[in-house]
Design a protein around this motif. Sequence first.
Motif, PDB file in Angstrom:
ATOM      1  N   VAL A  94      43.813  19.707   4.988  1.00  0.00           N
ATOM      2  CA  VAL A  94      42.497  19.426   4.412  1.00  0.00           C
ATOM      3  C   VAL A  94      41.401  19.837   5.394  1.00  0.00           C
ATOM      4  N   ALA A  95      41.582  19.501   6.659  1.00  0.00           N
ATOM      5  CA  ALA A  95      40.586  19.863   7.675  1.00  0.00           C
ATOM      6  C   ALA A  95      40.452  21.379   7.788  1.00  0.00           C
ATOM      7  N   ALA A  96      41.562  22.088   7.756  1.00  0.00           N
ATOM      8  CA  ALA A  96      41.507  23.551   7.836  1.00  0.00           C
ATOM      9  C   ALA A  96      40.807  24.141   6.618  1.00  0.00           C
ATOM     10  N   GLY A  97      41.045  23.578   5.452  1.00  0.00           N
ATOM     11  CA  GLY A  97      40.367  24.040   4.247  1.00  0.00           C
ATOM     12  C   GLY A  97      38.870  23.818   4.309  1.00  0.00           C
ATOM     13  N   ILE A  98      38.453  22.655   4.809  1.00  0.00           N
ATOM     14  CA  ILE A  98      37.032  22.355   4.931  1.00  0.00           C
ATOM     15  C   ILE A  98      36.370  23.300   5.933  1.00  0.00           C
ATOM     16  N   ILE A  99      37.043  23.553   7.043  1.00  0.00           N
ATOM     17  CA  ILE A  99      36.500  24.477   8.048  1.00  0.00           C
ATOM     18  C   ILE A  99      36.362  25.881   7.452  1.00  0.00           C
ATOM     19  N   GLY A 100      37.370  26.336   6.738  1.00  0.00           N
ATOM     20  CA  GLY A 100      37.313  27.661   6.120  1.00  0.00           C
ATOM     21  C   GLY A 100      36.211  27.775   5.081  1.00  0.00           C
ATOM     22  N   PHE A 101      36.050  26.728   4.273  1.00  0.00           N
ATOM     23  CA  PHE A 101      34.989  26.704   3.262  1.00  0.00           C
ATOM     24  C   PHE A 101      33.620  26.787   3.932  1.00  0.00           C
ATOM     25  N   GLY A 102      33.450  26.040   5.007  1.00  0.00           N
ATOM     26  CA  GLY A 102      32.174  26.056   5.724  1.00  0.00           C
ATOM     27  C   GLY A 102      31.900  27.401   6.373  1.00  0.00           C
ATOM     28  N   LEU A 103      32.922  27.987   6.991  1.00  0.00           N
ATOM     29  CA  LEU A 103      32.738  29.291   7.627  1.00  0.00           C
ATOM     30  C   LEU A 103      32.423  30.380   6.609  1.00  0.00           C
ATOM     31  N   ALA A 104      33.003  30.273   5.423  1.00  0.00           N
ATOM     32  CA  ALA A 104      32.697  31.239   4.373  1.00  0.00           C
ATOM     33  C   ALA A 104      31.221  31.157   3.984  1.00  0.00           C
ATOM     34  N   HIS A 105      30.687  29.948   3.901  1.00  0.00           N
ATOM     35  CA  HIS A 105      29.269  29.791   3.586  1.00  0.00           C
ATOM     36  C   HIS A 105      28.383  30.343   4.696  1.00  0.00           C
ATOM     37  N   VAL A 106      28.784  30.123   5.935  1.00  0.00           N
ATOM     38  CA  VAL A 106      27.998  30.663   7.053  1.00  0.00           C
ATOM     39  C   VAL A 106      27.974  32.191   6.984  1.00  0.00           C
ATOM     40  N   VAL A 107      29.119  32.794   6.753  1.00  0.00           N
ATOM     41  CA  VAL A 107      29.197  34.262   6.692  1.00  0.00           C
ATOM     42  C   VAL A 107      28.380  34.797   5.528  1.00  0.00           C
ATOM     43  N   LEU A 108      28.523  34.204   4.337  1.00  0.00           N
ATOM     44  CA  LEU A 108      27.787  34.698   3.184  1.00  0.00           C
ATOM     45  C   LEU A 108      26.283  34.485   3.341  1.00  0.00           C
ATOM     46  N   GLY A 109      25.891  33.351   3.908  1.00  0.00           N
ATOM     47  CA  GLY A 109      24.470  33.120   4.156  1.00  0.00           C
ATOM     48  C   GLY A 109      23.910  34.103   5.159  1.00  0.00           C
ATOM     49  N   THR A 110      24.679  34.405   6.198  1.00  0.00           N
ATOM     50  CA  THR A 110      24.245  35.370   7.204  1.00  0.00           C
ATOM     51  C   THR A 110      24.109  36.763   6.609  1.00  0.00           C
TER      52      THR A 110
END
Length: 71
Positions: free
Chosen positions: A46-62
Motif C-alpha cells: 500500500v505504501a509503495a502504491g501511494i508513493i508511486g501515485f504521488g510521484l506520477a502526479h509530481v511528474v505530470l504536474g512538472t
Amino acid sequence: MREGVIPALLGTGVTATGIALKTLTMADDNMDMGDRMDRDKLMPLVAAGIIGFGLAHVVLGTIDIIQDNRW
C-alpha cells in the motif's frame, strides 16, 4: 496560478504521506510479529502504491509546468 502547480503540490503531499507510512511500517517490523502477518505483508504494498501515485502526479504536474513555459 500556472497550469500543473496543483497536481505537483498534490503529488508532493501524497508522496510524503506514502513515505511516512513506509517509515512507520518499517518501524513496526522491529516489534513482535504476533498475529499481524497479513497486515505486515499488505502495508508495504500500500505504501509503495501511494508513493508511486504521488510521484506520477509530481511528474505530470512538472510536465504541464514545463509545457506552459514553452508556449
